[in-house]
Enzyme design. Structure first.
Site, PDB file in Angstrom:
ATOM      1  N   THR A 193     -10.545  13.705   2.138  1.00  0.00           N
ATOM      2  CA  THR A 193      -9.228  14.325   2.227  1.00  0.00           C
ATOM      3  C   THR A 193      -8.723  14.796   0.873  1.00  0.00           C
ATOM      4  OG1 THR A 193      -8.378  12.075   2.217  1.00  0.00           O
ATOM      5  CG2 THR A 193      -8.405  13.214   4.320  1.00  0.00           C
ATOM      6  N   LYS A 219      -8.826  12.821  -2.250  1.00  0.00           N
ATOM      7  CA  LYS A 219      -8.245  11.794  -3.128  1.00  0.00           C
ATOM      8  C   LYS A 219      -8.743  11.969  -4.559  1.00  0.00           C
ATOM      9  CE  LYS A 219      -9.846   8.494  -0.507  1.00  0.00           C
ATOM     10  NZ  LYS A 219     -10.353   9.337   0.585  1.00  0.00           N
ATOM     11  N   THR A 220     -10.053  12.092  -4.692  1.00  0.00           N
ATOM     12  CA  THR A 220     -10.620  12.289  -6.017  1.00  0.00           C
ATOM     13  C   THR A 220     -10.084  13.569  -6.634  1.00  0.00           C
ATOM     14  OG1 THR A 220     -12.598  11.229  -5.143  1.00  0.00           O
ATOM     15  CG2 THR A 220     -12.798  12.303  -7.261  1.00  0.00           C
ATOM     16  N   GLU A 226       1.941  11.334  23.357  1.00  0.00           N
ATOM     17  CA  GLU A 226       2.934  11.282  22.279  1.00  0.00           C
ATOM     18  C   GLU A 226       4.228  11.972  22.693  1.00  0.00           C
ATOM     19  OE1 GLU A 226       2.626   9.324  19.845  1.00  0.00           O
ATOM     20  OE2 GLU A 226       0.520   8.875  20.234  1.00  0.00           O
ATOM     21  N   HIS A 244       6.257   9.405  24.626  1.00  0.00           N
ATOM     22  CA  HIS A 244       6.983   8.483  23.749  1.00  0.00           C
ATOM     23  C   HIS A 244       8.228   9.170  23.182  1.00  0.00           C
ATOM     24  CE1 HIS A 244       4.221   5.160  23.539  1.00  0.00           C
ATOM     25  NE2 HIS A 244       3.233   5.835  22.978  1.00  0.00           N
TER      26      HIS A 244
HETATM   27  P1  ADP Z   1     -12.149  12.014  -1.178  1.00  0.00           P
HETATM   28  O1  ADP Z   1     -12.167  11.558  -2.592  1.00  0.00           O
HETATM   29  O2  ADP Z   1     -10.814  11.853  -0.522  1.00  0.00           O
HETATM   30  O3  ADP Z   1     -13.228  11.462  -0.340  1.00  0.00           O
HETATM   31  P2  ADP Z   1     -12.767  14.469  -2.417  1.00  0.00           P
HETATM   32  O4  ADP Z   1     -11.615  14.643  -3.316  1.00  0.00           O
HETATM   33  O5  ADP Z   1     -14.001  13.947  -3.019  1.00  0.00           O
HETATM   34  O6  ADP Z   1     -12.365  13.578  -1.188  1.00  0.00           O
HETATM   35  O7  ADP Z   1     -13.054  15.845  -1.698  1.00  0.00           O
HETATM   36  C1  ADP Z   1     -14.309  16.467  -1.743  1.00  0.00           C
HETATM   37  C2  ADP Z   1     -14.161  17.967  -1.802  1.00  0.00           C
HETATM   38  O8  ADP Z   1     -13.573  18.466  -0.628  1.00  0.00           O
HETATM   39  C3  ADP Z   1     -13.252  18.409  -2.918  1.00  0.00           C
HETATM   40  O9  ADP Z   1     -13.951  18.558  -4.095  1.00  0.00           O
HETATM   41  C4  ADP Z   1     -12.724  19.734  -2.400  1.00  0.00           C
HETATM   42  O10 ADP Z   1     -13.630  20.780  -2.637  1.00  0.00           O
HETATM   43  C5  ADP Z   1     -12.653  19.504  -0.919  1.00  0.00           C
HETATM   44  N1  ADP Z   1     -11.325  19.066  -0.521  1.00  0.00           N
HETATM   45  C6  ADP Z   1     -11.015  17.874   0.006  1.00  0.00           C
HETATM   46  N2  ADP Z   1      -9.705  17.795   0.286  1.00  0.00           N
HETATM   47  C7  ADP Z   1      -9.164  18.949  -0.093  1.00  0.00           C
HETATM   48  C8  ADP Z   1      -7.832  19.481  -0.069  1.00  0.00           C
HETATM   49  N3  ADP Z   1      -6.807  18.768   0.408  1.00  0.00           N
HETATM   50  N4  ADP Z   1      -7.629  20.720  -0.544  1.00  0.00           N
HETATM   51  C9  ADP Z   1      -8.652  21.445  -1.022  1.00  0.00           C
HETATM   52  N5  ADP Z   1      -9.914  21.015  -1.078  1.00  0.00           N
HETATM   53  C10 ADP Z   1     -10.196  19.783  -0.609  1.00  0.00           C
HETATM   54 ZN    ZN Z   2       1.354   5.233  22.627  1.00  0.00          ZN
HETATM   55 MG    MG Z   3     -13.700  10.431  -3.415  1.00  0.00          MG
END
Ligand code: ADP
Ligand code: ZN
Ligand code: MG
Length: 629
Positions: free
Chosen positions: A213, A215-216, A431, A434
């Site tokens: 998603t 995070k990194t 949903e 609810h």
């Molecule tokens: P996590 O650390 O949450 O597992 P990453 O940050 O490693 O996810 O995401 C991997 C790749 O996916 C990123 O380098 C980017 O290219 C893409 N990505 C993931 N989430 C996003 C986002 N919200 N917006 C744009 N690109 C994203």
């Molecule tokens: Zn429910």
């Molecule tokens: Mg990650």
């Protein structure tokens, strides 16, 4: 550290020439050579003669030269008499040998050659072998890259200011997380502003969310935006074979960071290191625990005015040691969730920036078709589509390429539980049920948000109610209303689809819990009166389930309790059914709208139901309620 990790580590590091099998052969080979050398030098050369024969030859002046060994005597005959051949004989205790040799003027030497080499080899080679084996294992243990002496230094990559080129513009679909992190950026850019008034800069921010998603990406974006150094390493890198190395690494990391403040320390996959410390029967996971303890100590220890922000990321917050989440450590938690349809469109826009798209490609449509995809899945999708187009020698990526790529990825994601069209519909009805019941009953907490975006932690959708005020007491009426809301999801499925799913299990459990507590603990059933039938007290929080033990009461009373619980549940169910049947068309339109936009604000729902907006709410953090699991 558990034994499986150990094995995996060993396998990873022992690739190449130092395979354990290779070492065995190496050792065997050396031993063989040693034996050969021994045989060579010890081997008697020349003809074997008897000692008397030898003595005779000496006396008769046929011998030119002898080497007197410990056990053997080797020698050569004179060229004139015996053609210079060599001979050997077993040595016998003979005090007069030297005399005889002198008398015959034979050149004699004590034999050294045959002795020193094997002897030296005899102790040097085993020593060398020992050293070899020792250094082999030592290298394995300390990690091939680290070398022998540098194993305590951490392997983190240090990005200087220019190195982090990521900014918030590269992240999309996680607006709430971004908003919270902007504050952190401010802290880092201008720490003085916040500390002059005596405030403390937050120390730890934990990014929580499903894999992929962003995070990194977000953590790096914070460093990029704030233009500060970014120290990052992964929790799994801490886990080493030597006890104490992980802890040394943590210390080293913090020392380096402190020298560069303001900066960010990012620990990815925090759960690998920060798992709850447990007493395990298999012995302790000492190494990990020492590392964790060191991390906790460092987080407590460093000067909070130094503007070092520690960011962590995990997709398994539930396994983290509670000590990590205490104030002064990772006390801020930021949810990084899967994007809704608008977010997905933005993410697609970011990742298609450098991709040649045909003008017919509508990213909105692609976004609508990719419910449940995380950012990384979308990035992957764009890449896949581009590859497919390239394979067909197209000049631009066309909608059909996206369709094909989506189909492929969904097939792959099926294992990761992306909802089918049918399932999404069920969740949407559920949903909506609810939310409509909660809105239709006057005096309920207003609905803040309805979502059918599949969330990371087991929930397929949720309806969030925002309490108007903190509650310490609930009246019977409130509880009955809450039961109706809880059953609203299941009832909506019944009404709209004529069928019920397993999705309401959690609702049912919570509703039954409340109903039973009403009867047995809070004395809210007229049939049983104001008596606590349950032997134990419960916490004020309704969510904590009742333990299996029961209070002491007669069998008849037990039967009565059951029937009262059933009556309360049935009443609540009937009320929910009533509310929803009267609003059958609203249920339909809310569901359709929800399927389209996935996340609906409470205001829009009230608008659709023709209900006035609620009074302004206190600024409480909304907690998802009524999660459909
Ligand atoms: P996590 O650390 O949450 O597992 P990453 O940050 O490693 O996810 O995401 C991997 C790749 O996916 C990123 O380098 C980017 O290219 C893409 N990505 C993931 N989430 C996003 C986002 N919200 N917006 C744009 N690109 C994203
Ligand atoms: Zn429910
Ligand atoms: Mg990650």
């Amino acid at each position: 550290m558990n034994p499986r990790d150990k094995r995996a580590g060993g396998e990873r590091r022992s690739l190449g020439p130092t395979r354990p099998g290779g070492a065995v052969w190496y050792i065997l080979g050396l031993l063989f050579l040693l034996a050969l050398a021994q045989a060579w030098f010890m081997a008697p050369a020349g003809r074997q003669v008897s000692y008397s024969e030898f003595k005779q030859a000496v006396r008769s002046g046929q011998v030119a030269e002898v080497f007197v060994g410990d056990q053997t005597i080797r020698g050569t005959y004179k060229r004139e008499t015996n053609g210079g051949r060599s001979f050997n004989t077993t040595r016998i205790e003979d005090p007069k040998l030297i005399e005889d040799l002198d008398a015959a003027s034979v050149k004699y030497t004590g034999e050294m050659v045959s002795r020193w080499l094997p002897e030296v080899l005899g102790w040097v080679v085993p020593l060398l072998l020992l050293f070899g084996v020792w250094s082999f294992f030592f290298r394995r243990m300390s990690g091939a890259e680290g070398g022998v002496m540098s194993f305590a230094r951490s392997k983190h990559r240090v990005f200087s200011e220019d190195d982090v080129k990521v900014s918030f513009a590269d992240v999309a679909g996680v607006d709430e997380a971004e908003q919270e992190l902007k504050e952190i950026v401010e802290f880092l850019q201008n720490p003085k502003k916040y500390t002059t008034l005596g405030g403390r800069i937050p120390k730890g921010v934990l990014l929580v969310g499903p894999p992929g998603t962003g995070k990194t990406l977000l953590a790096r974006a914070v460093a990029g935006e704030a233009k500060v150094p970014f120290f990052s390493l992964s929790g799994s890198e801490f886990v080493e074979m030597f006890v104490g190395v992980g802890a040394a690494r943590v210390r080293d990391l913090f020392n380096q960071a402190e020298a560069k403040a303001p900066c960010i320390i990012f620990i990815d996959e925090l759960d690998a290191l920060g798992r709850a410390r447990v007493q395990s029967p298999m012995g302790s996971h000492e190494e990990r625990e020492q590392t964790l303890n060191q991390l906790l100590a460092e987080m407590d220890g460093f000067d909070s005015r130094k503007a070092i922000i520690i960011m962590g990321a995990t997709n398994r917050p539930e396994v983290l040691d509670p000590a990590l989440l205490r104030p002064g450590r990772f006390d801020r938690q930021v949810l990084v969730d899967k994007p809704d349809v608008n977010g997905r469109e933005e993410v697609l826009r970011i990742h298609t920036k450098n991709v040649k798209l045909a003008p017919t490609v509508n990213l909105r449509v692609v976004a609508a078709r990719t419910a449940g995809f995380a950012g990384a899945d979308l990035a992957n999708l764009v890449n896949e589509a581009a590859l497919l187009a390239a394979r067909k020698d197209k000049t631009a990526v066309e909608p059909t390429d996206f369709d094909e790529a989506i189909d492929r990825l969904i097939a792959g994601l099926e294992k990761k539980r992306v909802m089918s069209r049918k399932e999404r519909e069920i969740v949407a009805y559920h949903e909506s049920g609810h939310a409509i019941v909660a809105t239709a009953i006057p005096g309920m907490d207003p609905v803040h948000k309805i979502s059918i975006v599949q969330r990371g932690f087991g929930a397929l959708g949720y309806t969030m109610q925002l309490p108007l005020e903190d509650r310490y007491l609930m009246q019977r009426k409130d509880l009955l209303n809450q039961l109706a809301v809880l059953l609203g999801g299941r009832t909506a499925e019944e009404i709209a689809l004529g069928e019920i799913s397993t999705g309401a299990q959690n609702d049912l459990q919570r509703a039954t819990d409340i109903a039973r507590a009403m009867v047995t603990e809070w004395g809210m059933s007229d049939a049983l009166g104001a008596i606590n039938y349950d032997g134990h007290k419960r916490s004020r929080f309704l969510d904590i389930p009742i333990g299996p033990e029961r209070g002491a009461y007669a069998e008849d009373t037990g039967r009565l309790i059951d029937s009262e619980v059933k009556r309360i549940m049935t009443d609540a169910h009937n009320e929910a059914r009533d509310i929803l049947t009267r609003r059958r068309d609203i249920l339909e339109s809310v569901t359709r709208r929800l399927l389209e936009i996935e996340v609906m604000e409470g205001a829009e729902l009230r608008n659709m139901m023709g209900i006035a907006p609620p009074p302004p709410t206190s600024e409480t953090i909304p907690l998802p309620t009524n999660e459909l699991r």
